[in-house]
Design a protein around this motif. Sequence first.
Motif, PDB file in Angstrom:
ATOM      1  N   ALA A   1       0.829  -1.202   0.000  1.00  0.00           N
ATOM      2  CA  ALA A   1       0.000   0.000   0.000  1.00  0.00           C
ATOM      3  C   ALA A   1       0.864   1.254   0.000  1.00  0.00           C
ATOM      4  O   ALA A   1       0.591   2.227  -0.711  1.00  0.00           O
ATOM      5  N   SER A   2       1.918   1.222   0.806  1.00  0.00           N
ATOM      6  CA  SER A   2       2.831   2.362   0.864  1.00  0.00           C
ATOM      7  C   SER A   2       3.524   2.581  -0.474  1.00  0.00           C
ATOM      8  O   SER A   2       3.682   3.718  -0.927  1.00  0.00           O
ATOM      9  N   ARG A   3       3.911   1.500  -1.133  1.00  0.00           N
ATOM     10  CA  ARG A   3       4.605   1.619  -2.413  1.00  0.00           C
ATOM     11  C   ARG A   3       3.675   2.130  -3.516  1.00  0.00           C
ATOM     12  O   ARG A   3       4.036   3.028  -4.272  1.00  0.00           O
ATOM     13  N   VAL A   4       2.480   1.565  -3.603  1.00  0.00           N
ATOM     14  CA  VAL A   4       1.576   1.978  -4.689  1.00  0.00           C
ATOM     15  C   VAL A   4       1.074   3.403  -4.470  1.00  0.00           C
ATOM     16  O   VAL A   4       0.802   4.136  -5.424  1.00  0.00           O
ATOM     17  N   SER A   5       0.953   3.824  -3.199  1.00  0.00           N
ATOM     18  CA  SER A   5       0.436   5.173  -2.925  1.00  0.00           C
ATOM     19  C   SER A   5       1.428   6.248  -3.338  1.00  0.00           C
ATOM     20  O   SER A   5       1.064   7.428  -3.433  1.00  0.00           O
TER      21      SER A   5
ATOM     22  N   ARG B   1       7.947  10.632   0.512  1.00  0.00           N
ATOM     23  CA  ARG B   1       7.581  10.360  -0.875  1.00  0.00           C
ATOM     24  C   ARG B   1       7.370  11.678  -1.627  1.00  0.00           C
ATOM     25  O   ARG B   1       7.006  12.707  -1.030  1.00  0.00           O
ATOM     26  N   ALA B   2       7.615  11.648  -2.920  1.00  0.00           N
ATOM     27  CA  ALA B   2       7.539  12.865  -3.734  1.00  0.00           C
ATOM     28  C   ALA B   2       6.110  13.346  -3.913  1.00  0.00           C
ATOM     29  O   ALA B   2       5.846  14.555  -4.015  1.00  0.00           O
ATOM     30  N   ILE B   3       5.158  12.410  -3.969  1.00  0.00           N
ATOM     31  CA  ILE B   3       3.760  12.761  -4.214  1.00  0.00           C
ATOM     32  C   ILE B   3       2.966  12.723  -2.913  1.00  0.00           C
ATOM     33  O   ILE B   3       2.931  11.708  -2.226  1.00  0.00           O
ATOM     34  N   ALA B   4       2.331  13.842  -2.566  1.00  0.00           N
ATOM     35  CA  ALA B   4       1.459  13.938  -1.399  1.00  0.00           C
ATOM     36  C   ALA B   4       2.056  13.299  -0.153  1.00  0.00           C
ATOM     37  O   ALA B   4       1.495  12.371   0.422  1.00  0.00           O
ATOM     38  N   PRO B   5       3.198  13.794   0.311  1.00  0.00           N
ATOM     39  CA  PRO B   5       3.813  13.217   1.511  1.00  0.00           C
ATOM     40  C   PRO B   5       2.940  13.448   2.745  1.00  0.00           C
ATOM     41  O   PRO B   5       2.132  14.384   2.787  1.00  0.00           O
ATOM     42  N   LEU B   6       3.105  12.582   3.724  1.00  0.00           N
ATOM     43  CA  LEU B   6       2.363  12.718   4.971  1.00  0.00           C
ATOM     44  C   LEU B   6       2.826  13.965   5.711  1.00  0.00           C
ATOM     45  O   LEU B   6       4.000  14.118   6.020  1.00  0.00           O
ATOM     46  N   ARG B   7       1.885  14.868   5.968  1.00  0.00           N
ATOM     47  CA  ARG B   7       2.199  16.060   6.761  1.00  0.00           C
ATOM     48  C   ARG B   7       0.895  16.622   7.321  1.00  0.00           C
ATOM     49  O   ARG B   7      -0.190  16.352   6.802  1.00  0.00           O
ATOM     50  N   GLN B   8       1.013  17.401   8.353  1.00  0.00           N
ATOM     51  CA  GLN B   8      -0.153  18.008   8.970  1.00  0.00           C
ATOM     52  C   GLN B   8      -0.560  19.250   8.197  1.00  0.00           C
ATOM     53  O   GLN B   8       0.266  20.130   7.934  1.00  0.00           O
ATOM     54  N   ALA B   9      -1.825  19.339   7.824  1.00  0.00           N
ATOM     55  CA  ALA B   9      -2.327  20.545   7.155  1.00  0.00           C
ATOM     56  C   ALA B   9      -2.225  21.717   8.119  1.00  0.00           C
ATOM     57  O   ALA B   9      -2.341  21.558   9.341  1.00  0.00           O
ATOM     58  N   GLU B  10      -2.005  22.900   7.580  1.00  0.00           N
ATOM     59  CA  GLU B  10      -1.806  24.082   8.423  1.00  0.00           C
ATOM     60  C   GLU B  10      -3.003  24.354   9.331  1.00  0.00           C
ATOM     61  O   GLU B  10      -2.838  24.844  10.454  1.00  0.00           O
ATOM     62  N   ASP B  11      -4.196  24.054   8.856  1.00  0.00           N
ATOM     63  CA  ASP B  11      -5.402  24.340   9.644  1.00  0.00           C
ATOM     64  C   ASP B  11      -5.961  23.098  10.336  1.00  0.00           C
ATOM     65  O   ASP B  11      -7.113  23.089  10.781  1.00  0.00           O
ATOM     66  N   ALA B  12      -5.147  22.047  10.456  1.00  0.00           N
ATOM     67  CA  ALA B  12      -5.597  20.824  11.134  1.00  0.00           C
ATOM     68  C   ALA B  12      -5.316  20.902  12.629  1.00  0.00           C
ATOM     69  O   ALA B  12      -4.325  21.493  13.064  1.00  0.00           O
ATOM     70  N   VAL B  13      -6.185  20.292  13.409  1.00  0.00           N
ATOM     71  CA  VAL B  13      -5.995  20.202  14.859  1.00  0.00           C
ATOM     72  C   VAL B  13      -5.147  18.972  15.152  1.00  0.00           C
ATOM     73  O   VAL B  13      -5.462  17.866  14.711  1.00  0.00           O
ATOM     74  N   LEU B  14      -4.048  19.153  15.891  1.00  0.00           N
ATOM     75  CA  LEU B  14      -3.172  18.040  16.244  1.00  0.00           C
ATOM     76  C   LEU B  14      -3.735  17.304  17.454  1.00  0.00           C
ATOM     77  O   LEU B  14      -4.037  17.912  18.478  1.00  0.00           O
TER      78      LEU B  14
END
Length: 226
Positions: A98-102, A186-199
């Motif tokens: 899943a990680s590879r195909v994503s 990953r180059a495409i859509a890496p995992l990160r917190q959106a600026e307006d997301a609540v942690l």
Amino acid sequence: MKFVSVAIDGPSGAGKSTVARAAAAKLGYVYVDTGAMYRTIGLAVCRKGVAGEDTEGIKSVLPGLRVGIAYENGAQHVLLNGEDVSSEIRTPEIAYYASRVSAVPEVREFLLSTQRDMAKNGNILMDGRDIGTVILPDAPVKIFLTASSESRAERRYKELIEKGQQVTMESVLHDINERDRQDMNRAIAPLRQAEDAVLLDTSALTLDESIEAVLRIIREKTEENK
């Protein structure tokens, strides 16, 4: 009628799916597990004998795939060409695939329209790695749900042992750390917190406390956006 979209992102093993599913049920929202969709494509690639590093091979599998989601008694079932593969996709091997195909742009594009269309037809709670940053960037409620790698590994280890799988704590922690590295770099859509997301860090929270924390955030944000 204006529908509400809730985007929950976070690393592997943070309990997103369990918490999101329960929260959606309490709110009466439709729950969408996008990670399960990537796992389903990963399963198809694995079944074809294509290596996870073989980008061209992964792309060649896509034209013959139909990935769908069905609901039965409130439970989500993931379908691969009509076959219910909800159980088959929950293994460490398929998590790796899943990680590879994503990371393949064509795979993400293959699923993007399906995922966005779901948000147009009702109140939904969608979880994954890039929901708030890419798939539903305009969602009024965004949550980044995380936990320490050690606590995530412990939870995953117990889950796999209960399912009868032969794993060690060390191997599960290694897989968690490797998945984090892949997802964040990953180059495409890496995992990160959106600026307006609540942690929301659930390392020290029970499952019930995590669910209640998510519900509280959703209610507060929904009230703010009225």
